[in-house]
Design a protein around this motif. Structure first.
Motif, PDB file in Angstrom:
ATOM      1  N   SER A 109     -57.026 -59.393  -8.586  1.00  0.00           N
ATOM      2  CA  SER A 109     -56.954 -58.199  -7.755  1.00  0.00           C
ATOM      3  C   SER A 109     -58.122 -57.282  -8.096  1.00  0.00           C
ATOM      4  CB  SER A 109     -55.631 -57.456  -7.998  1.00  0.00           C
ATOM      5  OG  SER A 109     -55.670 -56.168  -7.402  1.00  0.00           O
ATOM      6  N   SER A 110     -59.002 -57.060  -7.123  1.00  0.00           N
ATOM      7  CA  SER A 110     -60.129 -56.159  -7.345  1.00  0.00           C
ATOM      8  C   SER A 110     -59.663 -54.725  -7.528  1.00  0.00           C
ATOM      9  CB  SER A 110     -61.105 -56.235  -6.166  1.00  0.00           C
ATOM     10  OG  SER A 110     -61.642 -57.529  -6.041  1.00  0.00           O
ATOM     11  N   GLU A 111     -58.560 -54.386  -6.891  1.00  0.00           N
ATOM     12  CA  GLU A 111     -58.032 -53.027  -7.008  1.00  0.00           C
ATOM     13  C   GLU A 111     -57.474 -52.781  -8.418  1.00  0.00           C
ATOM     14  OE1 GLU A 111     -54.638 -50.113  -4.983  1.00  0.00           O
ATOM     15  OE2 GLU A 111     -55.043 -52.113  -4.143  1.00  0.00           O
ATOM     16  N   ASP A 112     -56.694 -53.748  -8.909  1.00  0.00           N
ATOM     17  CA  ASP A 112     -56.073 -53.586 -10.226  1.00  0.00           C
ATOM     18  C   ASP A 112     -56.986 -54.028 -11.371  1.00  0.00           C
ATOM     19  OD1 ASP A 112     -53.779 -52.754  -8.898  1.00  0.00           O
ATOM     20  OD2 ASP A 112     -52.936 -54.792  -8.860  1.00  0.00           O
ATOM     21  N   LYS A 113     -58.009 -54.779 -11.026  1.00  0.00           N
ATOM     22  CA  LYS A 113     -58.906 -55.367 -12.027  1.00  0.00           C
ATOM     23  C   LYS A 113     -58.135 -56.205 -13.043  1.00  0.00           C
ATOM     24  CE  LYS A 113     -62.465 -51.753 -11.698  1.00  0.00           C
ATOM     25  NZ  LYS A 113     -61.820 -51.065 -10.553  1.00  0.00           N
ATOM     26  N   ARG A 114     -57.250 -57.033 -12.521  1.00  0.00           N
ATOM     27  CA  ARG A 114     -56.418 -57.885 -13.360  1.00  0.00           C
ATOM     28  C   ARG A 114     -56.093 -59.183 -12.626  1.00  0.00           C
ATOM     29  NH1 ARG A 114     -54.299 -55.206 -17.775  1.00  0.00           N
ATOM     30  NH2 ARG A 114     -52.803 -56.884 -18.144  1.00  0.00           N
ATOM     31  N   TRP A 115     -55.775 -60.192 -13.440  1.00  0.00           N
ATOM     32  CA  TRP A 115     -55.273 -61.457 -12.907  1.00  0.00           C
ATOM     33  C   TRP A 115     -53.748 -61.440 -12.903  1.00  0.00           C
ATOM     34  CZ3 TRP A 115     -58.084 -65.247 -10.732  1.00  0.00           C
ATOM     35  CH2 TRP A 115     -59.454 -65.309 -10.994  1.00  0.00           C
ATOM     36  N   THR A 116     -53.170 -61.944 -11.824  1.00  0.00           N
ATOM     37  CA  THR A 116     -51.735 -62.192 -11.783  1.00  0.00           C
ATOM     38  C   THR A 116     -51.531 -63.695 -11.723  1.00  0.00           C
ATOM     39  OG1 THR A 116     -51.241 -60.106 -10.672  1.00  0.00           O
ATOM     40  CG2 THR A 116     -49.579 -61.858 -10.527  1.00  0.00           C
ATOM     41  N   VAL A 117     -50.808 -64.208 -12.704  1.00  0.00           N
ATOM     42  CA  VAL A 117     -50.596 -65.651 -12.827  1.00  0.00           C
ATOM     43  C   VAL A 117     -49.116 -65.952 -12.625  1.00  0.00           C
ATOM     44  CG1 VAL A 117     -50.717 -67.605 -14.422  1.00  0.00           C
ATOM     45  CG2 VAL A 117     -52.571 -65.920 -14.370  1.00  0.00           C
ATOM     46  N   GLN A 118     -48.842 -66.833 -11.672  1.00  0.00           N
ATOM     47  CA  GLN A 118     -47.460 -67.246 -11.404  1.00  0.00           C
ATOM     48  C   GLN A 118     -47.156 -68.501 -12.209  1.00  0.00           C
ATOM     49  OE1 GLN A 118     -45.434 -65.307  -9.760  1.00  0.00           O
ATOM     50  NE2 GLN A 118     -47.064 -63.895  -9.155  1.00  0.00           N
ATOM     51  N   VAL A 119     -45.982 -68.538 -12.814  1.00  0.00           N
ATOM     52  CA  VAL A 119     -45.609 -69.600 -13.744  1.00  0.00           C
ATOM     53  C   VAL A 119     -44.211 -70.116 -13.408  1.00  0.00           C
ATOM     54  CG1 VAL A 119     -45.151 -70.139 -16.178  1.00  0.00           C
ATOM     55  CG2 VAL A 119     -47.018 -68.583 -15.574  1.00  0.00           C
ATOM     56  N   THR A 120     -44.037 -71.415 -13.505  1.00  0.00           N
ATOM     57  CA  THR A 120     -42.711 -72.019 -13.383  1.00  0.00           C
ATOM     58  C   THR A 120     -42.321 -72.615 -14.721  1.00  0.00           C
ATOM     59  OG1 THR A 120     -42.990 -72.533 -11.045  1.00  0.00           O
ATOM     60  CG2 THR A 120     -41.311 -73.777 -12.246  1.00  0.00           C
ATOM     61  N   ARG A 121     -41.125 -72.278 -15.192  1.00  0.00           N
ATOM     62  CA  ARG A 121     -40.615 -72.884 -16.419  1.00  0.00           C
ATOM     63  C   ARG A 121     -39.949 -74.215 -16.076  1.00  0.00           C
ATOM     64  NH1 ARG A 121     -37.807 -69.177 -20.906  1.00  0.00           N
ATOM     65  NH2 ARG A 121     -37.443 -71.337 -21.591  1.00  0.00           N
TER      66      ARG A 121
END
Length: 492
Positions: A109-121
């Motif tokens: 996210s350029s706005e948040d300057k962070r990566w969001t990673v989706q994970v499945t257990r």
């Protein structure tokens, strides 16, 4: 609710564990997590459970620079896992490792300057979300879920068992069985002498030969130094330098005296096999030494198995499988109870994770690699890829060192984003394959070229795979990582 960390590491193998150790040393107050899709640490050393599984590199260079190796130069998979367990305990990494966490997507996210990673257990089916300022991909470069097995005609007709080394059954009984191992790389060379002890007979079926080098389990220099009772870190550094110097010399010979190196390897093979053995047919590859990796044989055990009559080599191509074995194009038939497909693995960039920037999918084949550890236009993301000719970890340590200096520069200057950026003057730089097939032609790389990032025609948009060059580059060219020292790294 997303789990928030400063750095998110994907993969708890040699690369991921090493990266975490560097983070702990450089950022004691920082937060990080390691996501591992499998249910144990070690990556390759967790999945590879076939008979005799061992290193194909010396452990003084395959081990970490900061953790002395105490055993023999060549080590078993169990010994390597034990070493990694010690590293985890000594650096208190266990609370940070999350097993059976399969990453299914990563979005910047350029706005948040962070990566969001989706994970499945995989153990619970639960879906989780992680948010990180920096994403560090340490998943290696091949698919742990599925090894590479060509599909030959008639495979379904074979009445015995077909096994891939990457998925070795715990209960496989090969005692007094006729075994055919398809392939002649490091895995086949490891399997055959170990299985030959109990099998009725084992045959290495190869389409084309491989270069082999006989190495002792324990280096003679190590044995000479033992009586001196040197401190562990001294011993480790001396042996590490000795092995690096030896590899440098072999690489130099491969470049400058290729014919002499070929003859040296061929003569070593002749000396290990019975007089009159057809070495030219079975052990004289069509490629140049080091165009593919030279497979190590500890104490010549493969050649010993062949000399004893318990193992044999057939150089031919497969016509088809049938109920009792394999029919070859030459007309010969290999009877088998068990067929092992030691045919390699499938290369997978960044663990096969789909990436996106602000929701737009990333096609990595349209990007170039920066120093073989970051990708043009991709913010706050690094990946660790080791060497092909030297030990993997020699480069993993250098990558970790450089990435930690990048992160320290960002922290010290209040910067939130770093992204490799192609300058306007370089916009027309030719895009070349990730690896040059004239230099490295391993099958798994050739099969994956259309899925990998590209290289540029000059630094830093090339992957520098020579340790002597890269070590000097990483340690001297960017001592403080100021933007003006390398303008292709853009900070903001």
């Amino acid at each position: 609710m997303a789990h928030l960390v400063d750095v998110l590491i994907v993969g708890a193998g040699v690369s991921g564990i090493g990266a975490a150790c560097h983070l702990r040393r450089n950022f004691p107050n920082g937060t990080f997590a390691i996501l591992e899709a499998m249910d144990g640490i070690g990556g390759t050393w967790w999945t590879h459970r076939y008979p005799g599984a061992r290193s194909d590199s010396d452990l003084f260079t395959y081990g970490y620079s900061f953790k002395p190796w105490r055993g023999q130069s060549i080590a078993t998979a169990d010994e390597i896992r034990h070493y990694l367990d010690e590293v985890i305990a000594e650096n208190e990494l266990a609370p940070h490792i999350h097993f059976q966490h399969q990453v299914v997507s990563a979005n910047w996210s350029s706005e948040d300057k962070r990566w969001t990673v989706q994970v499945t257990r995989s153990d619970t089916g639960e879906t989780l979300s992680y948010s990180a300022q920096f994403l560090w991909m340490c998943a290696g470069y091949y698919d742990h879920r599925q090894g590479y097995t060509p599909q030959w005609p008639g495979m379904q007709d074979f009445e015995g068992q077909i096994v891939h080394p990457q998925h070795w059954p715990k209960d496989l009984d090969y005692s007094d069985k006729r075994v055919v191992v398809i392939g002649s790389g490091a895995t086949a060379a490891t399997l055959i002498p170990n299985m030959a002890r109990d099998a009725a007979h084992i045959t290495m079926l190869q389409r084309s030969p491989t270069f082999f080098a006989c190495e002792p389990w324990a280096h003679p220099l190590q044995e000479q130094l033992q009586p001196l009772n040197l401190p562990e870190d001294w011993m480790h550094e001396i042996m590490r330098r000795a092995f690096i110097a030896k590899t440098d010399e072999v690489v130099r010979m491969a470049r400058e005296h290729n014919g002499e190196l070929r003859e040296f390897l061929m003569q070593e093979t002749r000396n290990r096999l019975p007089e009159g053995y057809d070495v030219d047919t079975h052990f004289n590859p069509s490629y140049r030494p080091w165009q593919q990796r030279i497979a190590v044989i500890p104490d010549g055990d493969l050649f010993a198995a062949i000399s004893s009559g318990k193992a044999s080599v057939v150089t031919d191509t497969i016509a088809h499988f049938d109920a009792t074995g394999i029919a070859l194009d030459s007309g010969q038939h290999l009877d088998a109870d068990i067929i092992v497909t030691a045919t390699g693995f499938n290369m997978q960039f960044l663990g096969g994770v789909p990436f996106s920037l602000d929701g737009q999918p990333v096609d990595f084949t349209q990007h170039m690699t920066w120093r073989g550890l970051m990708v043009q236009g991709i913010p706050n993301m690094a990946h660790t890829i080791g060497y092909f000719r030297y030990s993997w970890t020699l480069r993993a340590d250098l990558v970790s060192d450089l990435i930690c200096r990048v992160l320290a520069h960002m922290r010290d200057n209040g910067l939130a984003v770093v992204v490799p950026t192609l300058e306007a003057a370089e916009a027309d730089m030719p895009r070349e394959p990730w690896t040059d097939p004239n230099t490295v032609s391993a099958g798994y790389m050739m099969r994956a070229q259309d899925k990998l990032p590209r290289q540029g025609s000059r630094a830093p948009w090339q992957a520098p795979w020579k340790h002597m060059h890269e070590y000097g580059t990483e340690r001297t060219e960017l001592p403080a990582l100021q933007p003006q020292a390398d303008e292709t790294l853009s900070y903001r």
